[in-house]
Scaffold this motif. Structure first.
Motif, short mmCIF file in Angstrom:
data_model
loop_
_atom_site.label_atom_id
_atom_site.label_comp_id
_atom_site.label_asym_id
_atom_site.label_seq_id
_atom_site.Cartn_x
_atom_site.Cartn_y
_atom_site.Cartn_z
N ASN A 181 0.81 -1.21 0.00
CA ASN A 181 0.00 0.00 0.00
C ASN A 181 0.85 1.27 0.00
OD1 ASN A 181 -1.51 -2.06 2.25
ND2 ASN A 181 -2.65 -1.51 0.41
N ALA A 182 2.09 1.13 0.43
CA ALA A 182 3.05 2.26 0.42
C ALA A 182 2.49 3.49 1.13
CB ALA A 182 3.43 2.61 -1.02
N VAL A 183 1.79 3.26 2.24
CA VAL A 183 1.22 4.37 3.00
C VAL A 183 1.99 4.61 4.29
CG1 VAL A 183 -1.08 4.13 2.06
CG2 VAL A 183 -0.45 2.82 4.09
N CYS A 184 2.95 3.74 4.62
CA CYS A 184 3.71 3.89 5.86
C CYS A 184 5.09 3.28 5.67
CB CYS A 184 2.99 3.24 7.04
SG CYS A 184 2.69 1.48 6.83
N GLY A 185 5.98 3.50 6.65
CA GLY A 185 7.30 2.94 6.59
C GLY A 185 7.30 1.44 6.85
N LYS A 186 8.44 0.83 6.59
CA LYS A 186 8.55 -0.62 6.76
C LYS A 186 8.29 -1.04 8.19
CE LYS A 186 11.77 -4.43 5.91
NZ LYS A 186 13.12 -4.80 5.43
N ARG A 187 8.91 -0.35 9.13
CA ARG A 187 8.75 -0.72 10.54
C ARG A 187 7.32 -0.51 11.02
NH1 ARG A 187 11.66 1.78 15.87
NH2 ARG A 187 11.99 -0.19 16.97
N GLN A 188 6.74 0.59 10.62
CA GLN A 188 5.35 0.86 11.00
C GLN A 188 4.40 -0.14 10.36
OE1 GLN A 188 4.04 4.79 9.94
NE2 GLN A 188 2.26 4.73 11.29
N GLY A 189 4.73 -0.58 9.14
CA GLY A 189 3.89 -1.58 8.49
C GLY A 189 3.88 -2.90 9.23
N TYR A 190 5.06 -3.36 9.71
CA TYR A 190 5.11 -4.59 10.51
C TYR A 190 4.33 -4.43 11.81
CZ TYR A 190 8.69 -6.69 7.50
OH TYR A 190 9.36 -7.25 6.45
N GLU A 191 4.42 -3.27 12.41
CA GLU A 191 3.68 -3.03 13.66
C GLU A 191 2.18 -3.12 13.44
OE1 GLU A 191 3.40 0.31 17.25
OE2 GLU A 191 4.29 0.83 15.31
#
Length: 736
Positions: free
Chosen positions: A428-438
Motif C-alpha cells: 500500500n506504500a502508506v507507511c514505513g517498513k517498521r510501522q507496516g510490521y507493527e
C-alpha cells in the motif's frame, strides 16, 4: 542647402526654400507631437485625428495622454467630433494594452508646466490607471456612449444620428475586447436585422438581408468565419449560423446538412449536439438530461406503456452516466439528479470508482459511504487499496453483522492474514517498513488471535519490547525467548555493521576530498574558458550587427518607396533575391558522391566502438563520482530510524540480562561516532591548509584566488552521528 523660411504658428509646418528657389512645407515630428498633444489636452479631438492620420501617429495617444479624463468625459466628445465611422473603427482597431507615452511618445517636461493645475493633477493620477485592461475599458465606455447617442437620436454636439448609425464601431468594440465578445456582437446583428426587417413573400429570413450580411462580413473581417460560425451555433440560432456561413468559404455541402439535421431534432437534443461539437461538455450534459424530461412531459400517460417508459428512462440514464464518466462531470451530475435518489446513488458509486482509479482511496471511502444505503463492498475495496485497515475491518464487521459467529470469525481471520501480509509487504506504500510490521502485528492479534504471527511481525520490525510484552500477556515463554534471541542476533550484526561503516566512511571521505579538489579546478577552468568565449562572441557580434544593419537597410531602401501598392510585394521579393548569398564555394557546390566523381567520394573510416567497460567507467573527479561519494558518506552515517532502533535494542538487552552485549554495542556505536568526527575534522583541516597554500601562491603570482563553492559541501561538512541518550550513558557509567 535648404533654408528655413518660416515656422507656422497655427500648424506644425516648417516652410523651406530649396536651392533652386521653390518653397516646400514639411512637418517635423518634433513639431507635430507637441502640437497634437496640445490639441488632445484642449479636447479638440477632431482636429487631432486629422493630423494624426496624415502624420501616421499612434492613435493610442488619445487615451494615454490622460486616461482618466478621456474615459470620464473625453470619449463622448471624441465620438461626437470624429463623425466618420471609418475613423472610429480605425481608432478602435489601433488600441492595445499599454502606455505609449512611456516609451514611444514621451511627454516633454515643459508641456506639463505649460498646462493648468487640474490637468497636471490628473497626470499625476495616471500612475494609478490599470493599463493592462485599457482596451476593455475604452471599448466598454465607447460602446455605452455610442448606444446612448443612438437611443437619444443625437450626439452631445446636437448632430442627429439614426438607430444603427454606430453599428460597425460597436461591433468593433465587441471584437476588440479580450476575450472577444462575438456572441454579443452577433446578438446585436440579429436584433437589428429583426427590428429593421420587413416581412417577405418568400419567407426569407431578415438575417439574409443586405444590411445583416454586410454587418456579418464586417465582423468576419475582425474575426475568423469558422469562429463566427461556431459562435452562432453556440447561440443555438441556426438561421444566424446559416447567415454567417453563407458568405464564408465554407462548403454548403458541409454546413447545410448539419443545420438541417439540427433543425429536425428536438430542442434539447439539438442543443446537446451543438455542445458536443463545441466541446462544451457541462452544457451538453445539462441538455442531455433535460431531453428525457421533455420527452417524459410530452409522452401521454398510459398504464400499459409504463414499463416501456421506465426502460427508456433507464437507457437514457445509462447514456448520461456514460457521458458523466467519460468527461468526469460527476459534480454536475449530482446537481442535475439531486431529487432522484436512485440515479444519484449510481453517480456516487461511479465517482467513488473514479477516485479509486486516480489513487485517492480515502476520498473514495467517504464517497462510497455517502451512498444511501452505503456501498460497503466499494468502501472495503478502497480501504484495502489505500491501507486504511481500521476502516476496512469496521466495514467488514458492518457487512457481516447478520452472519453467524462462526462465519464472522472465519472471515475476520481470512481477511486479517491477507491484509496483514499486504501491509507488511509494503504493497500500500502508506507507511514505513517498521510501522507496516507493527500494524500487521496488531491486525493478526486483534482479528485472528495469531500470537505467533504477531510476535514474528514485531521481531521483523525490531520492536523487541513490544514482542516480549505480547508474549508475556498470552503466557508464551517460548516467544519471549525468541524475542531475546532475535535481539541478540541483531546486536551482533550491528557491531559488525558499525565497524564496516567506520572503515568505509574514512576511505570515502579521503576520496571525496580529492574529488572535490578536481571538481573545483574543473569549474575554474570552465569559468576561464567561458570568459574567453564571451570575448570572442563580442568580436563576432560586432560583425554580425553590422551585417544585419546593412541587410536591413538594403531591404528597407528597396521596399520603402512602395508601401501599400502591388509593387511593394515585388520589391520585397527582389530584395530577398539580391540579398541572398551562400557561404559555399563553387567547388563545394559541384561536389557530389558518385562513382564518376572522386570529390567527397572516399570511404569513411568506421569509428571504433568504445569498449563497454570503459563506457561504464566513472572518470575521476567527474560529477558522477562526486554524487556517488556523497551518497556513500550519507549512507554510512546513522540515520534517525536506525538510531532509534539501536537505542531500543541496547535498552532491551540491558533489561533481559545481556549487559555484556549491550555494552559491546554501546562501545561500538561510540567508536563509530568518534571515527566519523575525527575523519571529518582531519578532512576540513587539510582542506583549509590546501586553500591557504593556493591563496598564498595566487597572491605571489599577482592574481586573485577564486573560491569555488560546490553545492554538496555544506551538507557533507555537517554530517555526524548523534550521541546516545543520556539515560543509556548514565547506566553504563554506573555499570563500568
Amino acid at each position: 542647402g535648404s533654408r528655413v523660411v518660416a515656422i507656422l504658428a497655427e500648424a506644425p509646418t516648417t516652410v523651406l526654400q530649396l536651392p533652386r528657389g521653390n518653397l516646400e512645407g514639411v512637418y517635423p515630428r518634433a513639431l507635430v507631437l507637441p502640437f497634437v498633444m496640445h490639441l488632445i489636452e484642449k479636447g479638440r479631438y477632431g482636429e487631432a485625428m486629422e493630423v494624426m492620420r496624415r502624420q501616421k501617429i499612434d492613435l493610442n495617444l488619445f487615451c494615454d495622454m490622460d486616461p482618466f479624463n478621456f474615459l470620464d468625459g473625453g470619449v463622448a466628445s471624441f465620438i461626437a467630433q470624429v463623425d466618420k465611422i471609418d475613423y472610429l473603427n480605425l481608432f478602435i482597431s489601433c488600441l492595445f494594452d499599454g502606455d505609449i507615452t512611456e516609451w514611444k511618445y514621451r511627454v516633454p517636461a515643459w508641456f506639463h508646466r505649460s498646462t493648468n493645475n487640474d490637468t497636471e493633477e490628473s497626470w499625476k493620477k495616471k500612475d494609478n490607471f490599470d493599463f493592462p485592461t485599457k482596451v476593455n475599458q475604452v471599448c466598454i465606455k465607447m460602446r455605452e456612449v455610442m448606444m446612448q447617442f443612438e437611443s437619444d437620436g443625437k450626439t452631445s454636439t446636437g448632430t442627429e444620428v439614426n438607430g444603427d448609425h454606430y453599428l460597425l464601431p460597436i461591433l468593433s468594440t465587441f471584437a476588440k475586447q479580450s476575450p472577444p465578445k462575438l456572441e454579443d456582437a452577433l446578438s446585436m446583428i440579429r436584433r437589428n436585422a429583426l427590428s429593421k426587417g420587413s416581412p417577405c413573400s418568400d419567407n426569407k429570413s431578415p438575417l439574409l438581408g443586405e444590411r445583416a450580411q454586410s454587418s456579418i462580413q464586417y465582423l468576419a473581417f475582425l474575426a475568423d468565419y469558422p469562429l463566427l460560425f461556431d459562435t452562432a451555433l453556440g447561440m443555438y440560432d441556426f438561421d444566424l449560423a446559416r447567415a454567417v456561413a453563407r458568405n464564408s468559404q465554407m462548403d454548403p455541402k458541409g454546413y447545410l446538412p448539419l443545420l438541417k439535421r439540427l433543425r429536425s431534432l428536438p430542442e434539447s437534443m439539438a442543443k446537446y449536439e451543438v455542445d458536443i461539437r463545441l466541446e462544451r461538455f457541462e452544457s451538453a450534459l445539462t441538455h442531455l438530461v433535460r431531453s428525457v424530461v421533455t420527452a417524459s412531459d410530452t409522452t401521454e400517460a398510459s398504464v400499459d406503456l409504463s414499463t416501456e417508459v421506465m426502460s427508456k428512462d433507464d437507457q437514457h440514464f445509462e447514456r448520461c452516466l456514460s457521458f458523466i464518466e467519460k468527461h468526469k462531470l460527476h459534480r454536475l451530475g449530482l446537481v442535475l439528479y439531486e431529487n432522484n435518489v436512485t440515479c444519484r446513488n449510481k453517480i456516487l458509486v461511479s465517482l467513488g470508482e473514479r477516485l479509486l482509479s486516480e489513487g485517492d482511496g480515502q476520498a473514495a471511502i467517504s464517497i462510497f459511504c455517502s451512498v444511501d444505503p452505503p456501498e460497503i463492498d466499494g468502501a472495503k475495496k478502497a480501504a484495502q487499496i489505500c491501507g486504511d485497515w481500521q476502516s476496512f475491518f469496521a466495514l467488514l464487521d458492518e457487512s457481516i453483522a447478520k452472519d453467524s459467529e462462526e462465519s464472522k470469525s472465519s472471515q475476520r481471520m481470512y481477511f486479517a492474514d491477507e491484509i496483514a501480509n499486504e501491509i507488511a509487504a509494503g504493497m500500500n506504500a502508506v507507511c514505513g517498513k517498521r510501522q507496516g510490521y507493527e500494524r500487521a502485528a496488531r491486525i493478526l492479534l486483534d482479528y485472528s488471535k495469531d500470537v505467533l504471527g504477531a510476535v514474528d511481525m514485531l521481531i521483523k520490525a525490531e520492536m523487541w519490547s513490544e514482542g516480549r510484552r505480547i508474549a508475556r500477556l498470552h503466557g508464551r515463554n517460548d516467544l519471549v525467548k525468541k524475542c531475546i534471541d532475535a535481539a541478540v542476533s541483531y546486536g551482533l550484526k550491528c557491531i559488525d555493521d558499525f565497524d564496516n561503516r567506520a572503515i568505509e566512511f574514512k576511505e570515502t571521505n579521503k576520496r571525496y576530498q580529492k574529488c572535490l579538489v578536481l571538481r573545483k579546478d574543473a569549474k575554474r577552468k570552465e569559468a576561464a574558458e567561458g570568459l574567453l568565449d564571451a570575448v570572442a562572441d563580442d568580436t563576432e557580434s560586432t560583425f554580425s550587427m553590422a551585417s544585419n544593419l546593412s541587410n536591413t537597410s538594403l531591404r528597407s531602401s528597396m521596399s520603402g518607396s512602395s508601401v501599400g501598392s502591388v509593387t511593394s510585394v515585388s520589391s520585397v521579393i527582389s530584395a530577398g533575391d539580391v540579398s541572398t548569398f551562400s557561404m559555399i564555394s563553387e567547388e563545394d557546390v559541384m561536389k557530389h558522391k558518385s562513382k564518376y566523381n572522386k570529390l567527397g567520394g572516399g570511404k569513411k573510416k568506421k569509428k571504433k566502438k568504445t569498449p563497454r567497460r570503459s563506457r561504464n567507467r566513472i572518470m575521476p573527479g567527474s560529477e558522477k563520482e562526486l554524487n556517488e561519494l556523497v551518497g556513500l558518506l550519507k549512507f554510512n552515517c546513522i540515520n534517525e530510524d536506525y538510531y532509534k532502533i539501536i537505542t531500543e535494542t541496547i535498552a532491551f538487552l540491558l533489561q533481559v540480562g545481556k549487559q555484556s552485549l549491550a555494552h559491546a554495542l554501546y562501545e561500538s556505536y561510540n567508536d563509530l561516532l568518534d571515527q566519523i568526527d575525527e575523519s571529518q575534522k582531519a578532512r576540513k583541516e587539510s582542506a583549509d591548509k590546501e586553500m591557504e597554500v593556493a591563496r598564498v601562491e595566487a597572491r605571489r603570482e599577482g592574481r586573485d584566488y577564486d573560491v569555488v563553492p560546490i553545492e554538496c559541501e555544506a551538507e557533507i561538512n555537517s554530517l555526524f552521528c548523534k550521541q546516545l541518550p543520556s539515560s543509556i550513558q548514565q547506566v553504563f557509567s554506573f555499570l563500568n
